[in-house]
Design a protein around this motif. Structure first.
Motif, PDB file in Angstrom:
ATOM      1  N   ASP A 186     -14.483  18.964 -77.027  1.00 40.91           N
ATOM      2  CA  ASP A 186     -13.890  18.224 -78.143  1.00 40.91           C
ATOM      3  C   ASP A 186     -14.474  18.638 -79.494  1.00 40.91           C
ATOM      4  OD1 ASP A 186     -16.403  17.270 -77.618  1.00 40.91           O
ATOM      5  OD2 ASP A 186     -15.912  15.160 -77.971  1.00 40.91           O
ATOM      6  N   LEU A 187     -14.990  19.867 -79.582  1.00 34.75           N
ATOM      7  CA  LEU A 187     -15.563  20.321 -80.853  1.00 34.75           C
ATOM      8  C   LEU A 187     -14.457  20.563 -81.872  1.00 34.75           C
ATOM      9  CD1 LEU A 187     -18.288  22.850 -79.598  1.00 34.75           C
ATOM     10  CD2 LEU A 187     -18.618  20.493 -80.351  1.00 34.75           C
ATOM     11  N   PRO A 188     -14.740  20.357 -83.164  1.00 32.54           N
ATOM     12  CA  PRO A 188     -13.698  20.554 -84.197  1.00 32.54           C
ATOM     13  C   PRO A 188     -13.271  22.020 -84.310  1.00 32.54           C
ATOM     14  CG  PRO A 188     -15.842  20.131 -85.189  1.00 32.54           C
ATOM     15  CD  PRO A 188     -16.004  19.884 -83.731  1.00 32.54           C
ATOM     16  N   GLY A 189     -12.060  22.231 -84.809  1.00 36.28           N
ATOM     17  CA  GLY A 189     -11.517  23.569 -84.992  1.00 36.28           C
ATOM     18  C   GLY A 189     -12.133  24.285 -86.184  1.00 36.28           C
ATOM     19  N   PRO A 190     -11.747  25.570 -86.385  1.00 32.70           N
ATOM     20  CA  PRO A 190     -12.333  26.382 -87.474  1.00 32.70           C
ATOM     21  C   PRO A 190     -12.136  25.796 -88.865  1.00 32.70           C
ATOM     22  CG  PRO A 190     -11.061  27.738 -85.945  1.00 32.70           C
ATOM     23  CD  PRO A 190     -10.778  26.325 -85.586  1.00 32.70           C
ATOM     24  N   GLU A 191     -11.009  25.115 -89.080  1.00 31.51           N
ATOM     25  CA  GLU A 191     -10.711  24.590 -90.426  1.00 31.51           C
ATOM     26  C   GLU A 191     -11.203  23.165 -90.631  1.00 31.51           C
ATOM     27  OE1 GLU A 191      -9.522  26.732 -92.532  1.00 31.51           O
ATOM     28  OE2 GLU A 191      -9.350  28.203 -90.917  1.00 31.51           O
ATOM     29  N   GLU A 192     -11.679  22.552 -89.561  1.00 27.53           N
ATOM     30  CA  GLU A 192     -12.117  21.159 -89.661  1.00 27.53           C
ATOM     31  C   GLU A 192     -13.591  21.067 -90.044  1.00 27.53           C
ATOM     32  OE1 GLU A 192     -10.423  18.530 -86.420  1.00 27.53           O
ATOM     33  OE2 GLU A 192     -10.136  20.505 -85.507  1.00 27.53           O
ATOM     34  N   LYS A 193     -14.005  19.864 -90.396  1.00 29.23           N
ATOM     35  CA  LYS A 193     -15.415  19.616 -90.713  1.00 29.23           C
ATOM     36  C   LYS A 193     -16.247  19.812 -89.451  1.00 29.23           C
ATOM     37  CE  LYS A 193     -18.585  15.924 -92.048  1.00 29.23           C
ATOM     38  NZ  LYS A 193     -18.732  14.472 -92.210  1.00 29.23           N
ATOM     39  N   PRO A 194     -17.341  20.583 -89.523  1.00 29.19           N
ATOM     40  CA  PRO A 194     -18.128  20.841 -88.305  1.00 29.19           C
ATOM     41  C   PRO A 194     -18.856  19.588 -87.821  1.00 29.19           C
ATOM     42  CG  PRO A 194     -19.275  21.691 -90.224  1.00 29.19           C
ATOM     43  CD  PRO A 194     -17.916  21.239 -90.702  1.00 29.19           C
ATOM     44  N   ARG A 195     -19.176  19.577 -86.541  1.00 26.87           N
ATOM     45  CA  ARG A 195     -19.998  18.491 -86.012  1.00 26.87           C
ATOM     46  C   ARG A 195     -21.457  18.873 -86.243  1.00 26.87           C
ATOM     47  NH1 ARG A 195     -19.407  16.726 -79.848  1.00 26.87           N
ATOM     48  NH2 ARG A 195     -17.326  16.267 -80.637  1.00 26.87           N
ATOM     49  N   ARG A 196     -22.181  18.006 -86.939  1.00 27.78           N
ATOM     50  CA  ARG A 196     -23.576  18.294 -87.280  1.00 27.78           C
ATOM     51  C   ARG A 196     -24.504  17.496 -86.360  1.00 27.78           C
ATOM     52  NH1 ARG A 196     -21.587  17.672 -92.906  1.00 27.78           N
ATOM     53  NH2 ARG A 196     -21.287  19.781 -93.749  1.00 27.78           N
ATOM     54  N   VAL A 197     -25.387  18.236 -85.681  1.00 30.46           N
ATOM     55  CA  VAL A 197     -26.306  17.611 -84.732  1.00 30.46           C
ATOM     56  C   VAL A 197     -27.730  18.042 -85.064  1.00 30.46           C
ATOM     57  CG1 VAL A 197     -26.910  17.341 -82.289  1.00 30.46           C
ATOM     58  CG2 VAL A 197     -24.518  17.695 -82.945  1.00 30.46           C
ATOM     59  N   VAL A 198     -28.639  17.080 -85.056  1.00 35.16           N
ATOM     60  CA  VAL A 198     -30.062  17.398 -85.197  1.00 35.16           C
ATOM     61  C   VAL A 198     -30.686  17.369 -83.801  1.00 35.16           C
ATOM     62  CG1 VAL A 198     -32.291  16.608 -86.067  1.00 35.16           C
ATOM     63  CG2 VAL A 198     -30.292  16.546 -87.548  1.00 35.16           C
ATOM     64  N   PHE A 199     -31.308  18.472 -83.419  1.00 37.95           N
ATOM     65  CA  PHE A 199     -32.018  18.540 -82.138  1.00 37.95           C
ATOM     66  C   PHE A 199     -33.504  18.364 -82.407  1.00 37.95           C
ATOM     67  CE2 PHE A 199     -28.081  20.766 -81.370  1.00 37.95           C
ATOM     68  CZ  PHE A 199     -27.704  20.291 -80.120  1.00 37.95           C
ATOM     69  N   VAL A 200     -34.075  17.316 -81.817  1.00 35.07           N
ATOM     70  CA  VAL A 200     -35.502  17.030 -81.965  1.00 35.07           C
ATOM     71  C   VAL A 200     -36.168  17.326 -80.627  1.00 35.07           C
ATOM     72  CG1 VAL A 200     -37.233  15.278 -82.475  1.00 35.07           C
ATOM     73  CG2 VAL A 200     -35.049  15.269 -83.701  1.00 35.07           C
ATOM     74  N   ASP A 201     -37.012  18.353 -80.616  1.00 34.33           N
ATOM     75  CA  ASP A 201     -37.672  18.790 -79.379  1.00 34.33           C
ATOM     76  C   ASP A 201     -39.176  18.594 -79.549  1.00 34.33           C
ATOM     77  OD1 ASP A 201     -38.747  20.067 -77.210  1.00 34.33           O
ATOM     78  OD2 ASP A 201     -37.546  21.887 -77.374  1.00 34.33           O
ATOM     79  N   ILE A 202     -39.716  17.612 -78.845  1.00 34.00           N
ATOM     80  CA  ILE A 202     -41.161  17.345 -78.897  1.00 34.00           C
ATOM     81  C   ILE A 202     -41.709  17.494 -77.489  1.00 34.00           C
ATOM     82  CG2 ILE A 202     -42.971  15.793 -79.704  1.00 34.00           C
ATOM     83  CD1 ILE A 202     -40.850  14.293 -81.308  1.00 34.00           C
ATOM     84  N   GLY A 203     -42.440  18.572 -77.270  1.00 32.83           N
ATOM     85  CA  GLY A 203     -42.973  18.859 -75.942  1.00 32.83           C
ATOM     86  C   GLY A 203     -44.456  18.573 -75.854  1.00 32.83           C
ATOM     87  N   HIS A 204     -45.146  19.400 -75.069  1.00 34.48           N
ATOM     88  CA  HIS A 204     -46.573  19.187 -74.833  1.00 34.48           C
ATOM     89  C   HIS A 204     -47.409  19.541 -76.054  1.00 34.48           C
ATOM     90  CE1 HIS A 204     -50.246  18.785 -72.581  1.00 34.48           C
ATOM     91  NE2 HIS A 204     -50.599  20.026 -72.835  1.00 34.48           N
ATOM     92  N   SER A 205     -46.954  20.548 -76.825  1.00 40.10           N
ATOM     93  CA  SER A 205     -47.783  20.986 -77.958  1.00 40.10           C
ATOM     94  C   SER A 205     -46.983  21.277 -79.223  1.00 40.10           C
ATOM     95  CB  SER A 205     -48.568  22.249 -77.565  1.00 40.10           C
ATOM     96  OG  SER A 205     -47.674  23.289 -77.220  1.00 40.10           O
ATOM     97  N   ASN A 206     -45.663  21.325 -79.140  1.00 37.51           N
ATOM     98  CA  ASN A 206     -44.829  21.690 -80.290  1.00 37.51           C
ATOM     99  C   ASN A 206     -43.839  20.588 -80.648  1.00 37.51           C
ATOM    100  OD1 ASN A 206     -45.777  24.389 -80.539  1.00 37.51           O
ATOM    101  ND2 ASN A 206     -44.525  24.958 -78.786  1.00 37.51           N
ATOM    102  N   TYR A 207     -43.518  20.517 -81.923  1.00 36.01           N
ATOM    103  CA  TYR A 207     -42.475  19.619 -82.416  1.00 36.01           C
ATOM    104  C   TYR A 207     -41.545  20.475 -83.266  1.00 36.01           C
ATOM    105  CZ  TYR A 207     -40.518  15.625 -85.123  1.00 36.01           C
ATOM    106  OH  TYR A 207     -39.696  14.698 -85.729  1.00 36.01           O
ATOM    107  N   THR A 208     -40.274  20.538 -82.875  1.00 37.02           N
ATOM    108  CA  THR A 208     -39.296  21.330 -83.613  1.00 37.02           C
ATOM    109  C   THR A 208     -38.067  20.476 -83.892  1.00 37.02           C
ATOM    110  OG1 THR A 208     -40.018  23.241 -82.329  1.00 37.02           O
ATOM    111  CG2 THR A 208     -38.059  23.528 -83.662  1.00 37.02           C
TER     112      THR A 208
END
Length: 723
Positions: A186-208
């Motif tokens: 269900d992702l938007p098409g090329p001419e539509e507004k993009p879907r913006r997602v923030v991925f927060v990855d916090i593991g054993h030693s890193n936070y990205t």
């Protein structure tokens, strides 16, 4: 062909494989879905993964962890100094790289972090091969976003040493984003507004934290920010320091002075932290932590949150940086996907949720999302898999510049140029043009060293361009160099060539005809000569004339060093295999002794005379004594020899028993066959009797020449012939 993705983590690593129209996570030899990222060294062999975890506490000085954070660094790096708090083996300099000094096969050995990563990859390769029943060659490996060129080259070198072809070295959050986006319909098409997602990855030693825009069939990383020293182990350290202080007051012991004691407390607080993620309070009980002292304590969730408050206060900084670089606000974000084991900490989740003012999303598997994304990436790059087209546009995180010596013939020439800026799409190719009369060198380095992790050397590589000379007229040679930042995030000058400028004639494009009021093109010059040739102009164009030889010096291992490391790894694999085979043979000998001792007075008793029994009992006792004395550390050949000694006496007895068993089996088989034959004969007899009875009861059929009573004509029915 196998399609494998590996999430190389600091604490654990996960293997995923594309198959059965999806992605599966492979379990290791003890059926765990994650393998401890540990390599240990012993007097006979290495311990890798689960085996290293099992002997870690008894072999701390020879067990190496966090090797993915050490690869590609020098011993003087401040980040390496920080790692010494978390790595139990002593870290040393090995030819300019950081490595570990361990006792292996009874002597001191030094291995670089690259070699240790290769050892671990060898184990993961064997695990995947055993599960797939296929040789594993092509893989996609994950790495932290903040890795420099040298660190990325170190991981690729490790893959080569392990006999793996890395199709792509992909950033952790990019792999997660790919796993998220490729399954969405269900992702938007090329001419539509993009879907913006923030991925927060916090593991054993890193936070990205990464901001990613999705459209149908593609993802584009807009920005990424990180904290290299924020993760589960930092929460554990806060707890360890708290309990160390409590135990010093309560039990008069200092766990910081005892490595094994500290390790036991780290293992205890790790469990405690997980319990507090779901409960309001949890106990800590550790037997014999040190000096034969048992310790007990209790911690409430509120106390934990107070202890980690300095960490929680930093929780949103990477997200704020990522949003600022992407020129977005929290309200512009459509979803916040949380991955990594540390995102289970309630206070951490609350801090991030309050920042965004909306619910967090946990649709991805927190521990396996990166590995699954790597497997999808491998499937896309593999020619044997048909995968939905999905483009991945990652970005450059550190600006890269080229520098060169000024040419005497061009006094006002610039001597440096930033070729790849932060935020540029990656992979990317740039053509550099130089005017030279002689061979020259250029150097690649990071333009802003202060942005690099720790105090990493900003130098990337030195490239020498050969075969440059002035032309016949003494003019400059026009040199073109193709600089490429490839899919791994590694910079290379891939090729060089020279061009010549030549004058060529090309037609001048005619101006568009004027249109009249009716919209028809007007003939501007009605008297134009139809045979007139089109107007042309002379322009200078560059034509490629030949290649320029290049030589490069980078942080990657040279071929000779790589071959030596590969040979050393192969040798260690054979030693590990020999030790494993020897242990198996020893266990078989021990089991055989117990089995015979039990059976000689049981099922084998009637097949051996008293002399054979006494000789066998004596032989078993002698070999058992040897096994638990001198034979505890024997060779495989010695165990095989002892097994043959036992078989020389027990063999005839076992053969008689087997012959008797076979004889009885044949009797039973013959009896079954006879019974079956008799049953078949009886069925045939009954069938024949039934057919005979049926024929006897049926009325006889009349012959064609006879007539039945019903067919006899009466006298009055006979017609007289006509006169």
């Amino acid at each position: 062909m196998s399609v494998v993705g590996i999430d190389l983590g600091t604490l654990n690593s996960v293997i995923a494989v594309a198959r059965n129209r999806g992605v599966d996570v492979i379990t290791n030899e003890v059926s765990n879905r994650a393998t401890p990222s540990l390599v240990g060294f012993g007097p006979k062999s290495r311990y890798i993964g689960e085996a290293a975890k099992n002997q870690e506490i008894s072999n701390l000085k020879n067990t190496v962890s966090s090797f993915t954070r050490l690869a590609g660094r020098s011993i003087n790096d401040p980040d390496v100094e920080i790692e010494k708090d978390f790595v139990s083996a002593p870290l040393v300099d090995v030819g300019g790289q950081v490595g570990a000094e361990v006792t292996y096969l009874g002597k001191k050995e030094k291995f670089t972090a690259t070699q240790i990563v290769a050892m671990f990859l060898t184990r993961l390769k064997a695990t995947a091969s055993a599960e797939l029943k296929l040789p594993v060659a092509d893989v996609v490996l994950s790495c932290p976003v903040w890795y420099t060129d040298a660190q990325r080259r170190a991981i690729l070198d490790a893959a080569d040493i392990a006999g793996l072809k890395c199709l792509r070295l992909i950033n952790d959050t990019t792999a997660t984003a790919l796993g998220y986006g490729i399954t969405k319909t269900d992702l938007p098409g090329p001419e539509e507004k993009p879907r913006r997602v923030v991925f927060v990855d916090i593991g054993h030693s890193n936070y990205t934290a990464s901001v990613v825009e999705f459209r149908k069939g593609e993802l584009a990383v807009k920005s990424t920010a990180w904290d290299r020293h924020f993760g589960g182990r930092n929460f554990d350290k806060a707890l360890v320091d708290h309990f160390a202080k409590e135990f010093k007051e309560k039990y008069k012991i200092d766990i910081h002075e005892n490595a094994k004691g500290k390790f036991r407390v780290i293992a205890g607080v790790e469990k405690l932290k997980k319990i507090l993620s779901a409960n309001q309070a949890a106990p800590l009980n550790i037997e014999s932590v040190m000096n034969d002292i048992d310790v007990r304590s209790m911690l409430k969730r509120e106390e934990l949150e107070e202890l980690v408050k300095p960490l929680i206060e930093r929780a949103t900084i990477p997200i704020e940086q990522a949003l600022a670089e992407a020129k977005l606000k929290p309200e512009d974000i459509d979803a916040i996907e949380m991955v990594g084991g540390c995102t289970r900490v309630p206070s951490l989740k609350n801090a991030i949720q309050e920042f965004f003012g909306k619910s967090l999303s946990f649709t991805l598997n927190q521990d396996e999302a990166v590995a699954r994304g790597c497997a999808f990436s491998c499937a896309i790059l593999s020619p044997v898999f048909r995968v939905r087209d999905f483009s991945v546009h990652d970005i450059v995180h550190y600006p890269i510049e080229f520098a060169w010596e000024k040419s005497d013939d061009i006094p006002d020439e610039d001597t440096s140029l930033t070729v790849f800026n932060k935020g540029n799409v990656m992979p990317s190719t740039k053509i550099l043009t130089f005017y030279r009369k002689h061979a020259f060198d250029l150097e690649a380095k990071y333009a802003k060293p202060e942005m690099l992790p720790g105090k990493t050397n900003p130098w990337i590589g030195r490239f020498s361009v050969k075969g440059v000379k002035a032309d016949a007229k003494g003019d400059f040679m026009i040199c073109k160099l193709k600089a490429r930042l490839n899919v791994h995030g590694i910079l290379n000058v891939e090729s060089g060539y020279y061009v010549e400028e030549t004058e060529v004639e090309e037609p001048i494009p005619e101006p568009p005809k004027e249109e009249n009021k009716d919209g028809d093109a007007m003939d501007v010059d009605a008297k134009e000569d139809k045979d007139e040739k089109p107007k042309t102009r002379k322009v200078k164009k560059q034509q490629r004339k030949g290649d320029l030889p290049l030589s490069a010096g980078t942080a990657a291992l040279d071929q000779a060093s790589k071959e030596a490391a590969t040979e050393k790894e192969s040798q260690m694999i054979m030693e590990d295999k020999l030790v494993a085979d020897t242990e198996t043979q020893k266990n078989e000998l021990e089991s055989f002794i117990y089995e015979l001792r039990d059976k000689i007075h049981g099922v084998y008793a009637e097949y051996a005379n008293d002399d054979e029994k006494s000789r066998l009992a004596a032989k078993l006792e002698t070999i058992e004594d040897w096994l638990y004395d001198d034979g505890d550390d024997a060779t495989k050949a010695q165990y095989v020899s002892k097994m043959e000694d036992i078989r020389s006496i027990a063999g005839p007895i076992i053969q008689r028993y087997n012959d008797k068993i076979e004889e009885e089996r044949q009797k039973v088989l013959k009896k079954q066959q006879d019974a079956h034959a008799a049953k078949q004969a009886e069925l045939e007899r009954k069938k024949r009797e039934a057919e005979s009875k049926k024929q006897a009861e049926a009325p006889p059929e009349p012959k064609d020449s006879e007539m039945s009573d019903a067919d006899t004509l009466k006298p009055d029915e006979i017609e007289e012939p006509s006169a």
